[in-house]
Design a protein around this motif. Structure first.
Motif, short mmCIF file in Angstrom:
data_model
loop_
_atom_site.label_atom_id
_atom_site.label_comp_id
_atom_site.label_asym_id
_atom_site.label_seq_id
_atom_site.Cartn_x
_atom_site.Cartn_y
_atom_site.Cartn_z
N LEU A 15 1.02 -1.15 -0.01
CA LEU A 15 0.03 0.05 -0.17
C LEU A 15 0.92 1.44 0.06
O LEU A 15 0.75 2.12 -0.70
N GLY A 18 2.40 2.03 -3.29
CA GLY A 18 1.39 2.90 -4.11
C GLY A 18 0.95 1.73 -4.88
O GLY A 18 0.27 2.02 -6.05
N LEU A 20 -2.10 0.20 -6.45
CA LEU A 20 -3.43 0.62 -7.00
C LEU A 20 -4.43 -0.33 -6.31
O LEU A 20 -5.70 0.14 -6.09
N VAL A 21 -4.26 -1.66 -6.63
CA VAL A 21 -5.30 -2.59 -6.14
C VAL A 21 -5.35 -2.55 -4.87
O VAL A 21 -6.56 -2.79 -4.26
N ALA A 23 -4.92 -0.27 -2.65
CA ALA A 23 -5.48 1.01 -2.21
C ALA A 23 -7.03 1.07 -2.50
O ALA A 23 -7.74 1.24 -1.67
N ASN A 24 -7.36 0.38 -3.68
CA ASN A 24 -8.74 0.31 -4.05
C ASN A 24 -9.40 -0.80 -2.83
O ASN A 24 -10.56 -0.49 -2.37
N LEU A 25 -8.72 -1.65 -2.66
CA LEU A 25 -9.25 -2.84 -1.79
C LEU A 25 -9.42 -2.24 -0.34
O LEU A 25 -10.65 -2.51 0.16
N VAL A 26 -8.73 -1.63 0.17
CA VAL A 26 -8.92 -1.11 1.46
C VAL A 26 -9.95 -0.28 1.57
O VAL A 26 -10.90 -0.06 2.40
N ALA A 27 -10.23 0.52 0.63
CA ALA A 27 -11.22 1.73 0.29
C ALA A 27 -12.59 0.99 0.18
O ALA A 27 -13.48 1.27 1.06
N ALA A 28 -12.65 -0.15 -0.57
CA ALA A 28 -13.91 -1.02 -0.85
C ALA A 28 -14.34 -1.50 0.40
O ALA A 28 -15.61 -1.73 0.80
N ALA A 57 1.52 7.94 3.47
CA ALA A 57 0.12 7.59 2.91
C ALA A 57 -0.24 6.64 3.85
O ALA A 57 -1.57 6.58 3.86
#
Lengths: 137, 87
Positions: A15, A18, A20-21, A23-28, A57
């Motif tokens: 994470l 950087g 991106l997968v 990052a999207n995963l934790v946000a989802a 970050a």
């Protein structure tokens, strides 16, 4: 939801670097109200390979996402739980794994791992079944 | 200054540390000034951290492949949590 995941050091590091997968995963997961625990020692070890900006970050994620929480070593009970795991790993010092497993056992959460191979030596040493979900695909 | 003032209780050691910072900052620096400055630094750090994560998240959300892959993994991860636990 009372269920969640414990992030391991490799996932935290990815994470920070950087991915991106991730990052999207934790946000989802956060949007789905899935709790995520960041063991302090896993974070500390992950930061060995991160720049200050990259660590920012990760810390930003902890402060920004509602369901992400840093899991510190804050009491003698926390120390006992950690020690009960780290003693199994003395052959192969791995305090990041020890704290991650201790938190996973305490919370009853599976571990979220970017790389299952990281856990093979640990699995061979601990007397418990480890519930690990690999981020793949 | 005519702002409403109040006093707070802190351990002596903490007060001494704050005094030390005030001394270093030069004549006329009050403890209120020191605390204000510390709070500003804290808020700046927090903001920097949040911005770093938000920038990463914006890049992530703008990448359709990363979004699609993460959605698949999210579904799998949630199903994994829902499976019946062996006791």
């Amino acid at each position: 939801m009372n269920a969640g995941y414990v992030l391991d050091d490799v996932t935290i590091g990815e994470l920070g670097r950087g991915d991106l997968v991730v990052a999207n995963l934790v946000a989802a997961l956060d949007e789905h109200a899935v709790r995520m625990s960041v063991p302090a020692i896993a974070l500390a070890v992950a930061q060995h390979t991160l720049s200050e900006a990259q660590a920012d970050a990760v810390h930003g994620m902890i402060h920004r996402l509602e369901h992400v929480r840093l899991e510190p070593i804050a009491s003698t009970e926390d120390v006992l739980r950690l020690s009960a795991v780290s003693v199994q790993l003395t052959e192969q010092q791995d305090m990041a794994a020890a704290h991650t497993v201790a938190v996973a056992r305490y919370l009853g959460f599976p571990i979220l791992a970017a790389d299952l191979k990281r856990w093979e030596p640990v699995r061979a040493l601990v007397p418990w079944e480890l519930d690990i979900y690999e981020i793949s695909g | 200054m005519t702002a409403d003032m109040t006093s707070i209780k802190v351990p002596k050691a903490l007060r001494d540390e704050l005094n030390e910072l005030a001394n270093q900052a030069g004549r006329g620096t009050t403890l209120a000034d020191v605390l204000t400055r510390l709070l500003e630094e804290h808020k700046t750090t927090r903001l920097r951290q949040r911005l770093a994560f938000e920038e990463l998240l914006a890049r992530a959300k703008a990448d359709p492949d990363a979004v699609a892959r993460a959605e698949r993994i999210t579904q799998g991860a949630i199903e994994h949590l829902r499976r019946p636990q062996a006791s």
